[in-house]
Design a protein around this motif. Structure first.
Motif, mmCIF file in Angstrom:
data_model
loop_
_atom_site.group_PDB
_atom_site.id
_atom_site.type_symbol
_atom_site.label_atom_id
_atom_site.label_comp_id
_atom_site.label_asym_id
_atom_site.label_seq_id
_atom_site.Cartn_x
_atom_site.Cartn_y
_atom_site.Cartn_z
ATOM 1 N N GLU A 22 0.912 -1.333 0.010
ATOM 2 C CA GLU A 22 0.192 0.094 -0.026
ATOM 3 C C GLU A 22 0.815 1.393 0.221
ATOM 4 O O GLU A 22 0.510 2.282 -0.753
ATOM 5 C CB GLU A 22 -1.165 -0.061 1.205
ATOM 6 C CG GLU A 22 -1.933 -1.039 1.144
ATOM 7 C CD GLU A 22 -2.785 -1.065 2.323
ATOM 8 O OE1 GLU A 22 -3.993 -1.345 2.232
ATOM 9 O OE2 GLU A 22 -2.182 -1.228 3.282
ATOM 10 N N VAL A 23 1.727 1.186 0.624
ATOM 11 C CA VAL A 23 2.695 2.328 0.824
ATOM 12 C C VAL A 23 3.626 2.646 -0.650
ATOM 13 O O VAL A 23 3.708 3.545 -1.102
ATOM 14 C CB VAL A 23 3.879 2.386 2.090
ATOM 15 C CG1 VAL A 23 4.919 3.324 1.809
ATOM 16 C CG2 VAL A 23 3.197 2.143 3.237
ATOM 17 N N LEU A 24 4.005 1.455 -1.358
ATOM 18 C CA LEU A 24 4.279 1.352 -2.606
ATOM 19 C C LEU A 24 3.483 2.194 -3.492
ATOM 20 O O LEU A 24 3.949 2.972 -4.469
ATOM 21 C CB LEU A 24 4.925 0.205 -3.051
ATOM 22 C CG LEU A 24 5.451 -0.028 -4.334
ATOM 23 C CD1 LEU A 24 6.769 0.861 -4.400
ATOM 24 C CD2 LEU A 24 5.825 -1.618 -4.691
ATOM 25 N N LEU A 80 1.752 6.441 -6.926
ATOM 26 C CA LEU A 80 0.594 7.377 -7.406
ATOM 27 C C LEU A 80 1.271 8.995 -7.142
ATOM 28 O O LEU A 80 0.855 9.906 -7.938
ATOM 29 C CB LEU A 80 -0.685 7.484 -6.321
ATOM 30 C CG LEU A 80 -1.434 6.030 -6.608
ATOM 31 C CD1 LEU A 80 -2.418 5.946 -5.491
ATOM 32 C CD2 LEU A 80 -2.023 6.173 -8.023
ATOM 33 N N ALA A 81 2.202 9.147 -6.251
ATOM 34 C CA ALA A 81 2.824 10.497 -6.051
ATOM 35 C C ALA A 81 3.949 10.626 -6.961
ATOM 36 O O ALA A 81 4.438 11.592 -6.877
ATOM 37 C CB ALA A 81 3.152 10.482 -4.555
ATOM 38 N N ARG A 82 4.219 9.531 -7.716
ATOM 39 C CA ARG A 82 5.421 9.740 -8.409
ATOM 40 C C ARG A 82 6.821 9.795 -7.721
ATOM 41 O O ARG A 82 7.698 10.673 -8.171
ATOM 42 C CB ARG A 82 5.301 10.700 -9.473
ATOM 43 C CG ARG A 82 4.151 10.575 -10.369
ATOM 44 C CD ARG A 82 3.571 11.544 -11.457
ATOM 45 N NE ARG A 82 2.625 11.267 -12.251
ATOM 46 C CZ ARG A 82 2.679 11.274 -13.485
ATOM 47 N NH1 ARG A 82 3.528 10.732 -14.102
ATOM 48 N NH2 ARG A 82 1.141 11.062 -13.908
ATOM 49 N N LEU A 83 6.737 9.167 -6.690
ATOM 50 C CA LEU A 83 8.090 9.274 -5.653
ATOM 51 C C LEU A 83 8.819 7.803 -5.918
ATOM 52 O O LEU A 83 7.937 6.806 -5.904
ATOM 53 C CB LEU A 83 7.571 9.546 -4.347
ATOM 54 C CG LEU A 83 6.947 10.760 -3.874
ATOM 55 C CD1 LEU A 83 6.400 10.815 -2.788
ATOM 56 C CD2 LEU A 83 7.881 11.814 -4.456
#
Length: 98
Positions: free
Chosen positions: A7-9, A14-17
């Motif tokens: 989920e963190v991944l 989604l945040a393009r990080l």
């Protein structure tokens, strides 16, 4: 409530990080700590406690200290640009960032 590494991944994607595996593990632990703390807060009995809009207002806060939000005349373009180090064509010129 718990959060998974996947989920963190997904949030990172989604945040393009992009994070290293070690950072991803660290953020997963931090998110889980936040969720655990939220769960603790849910356990607190707030019956009879009035909601607040700001937790750091001083005890002697006077709501009249803020003026009414009324339209009024603003600065002219020349006045606004008067202190600008590099005005150009009626605009603030700033260094390119991208």
């Amino acid at each position: 409530m718990s959060i998974t590494r996947e989920e963190v991944l997904k949030m990172a994607q989604l945040a393009r990080l992009e994070f290293s595996e070690e950072e991803l593990d660290g953020f997963t632990a931090q998110f889980q700590g936040i969720l655990d703390y939220i769960e603790q807060l849910r356990q607190v009995d707030v019956e009879g406690v009035e909601p607040t809009s700001h937790v750091s207002l001083p005890a002697d806060f006077d709501p009249r200290m803020y003026r009414e939000d009324e339209p009024r005349e603003s600065l002219s373009v020349e006045e606004a640009l008067g202190g600008a180090p590099d005005p150009a064509s009626g605009h603030f010129r700033v260094p390119k960032v991208l």
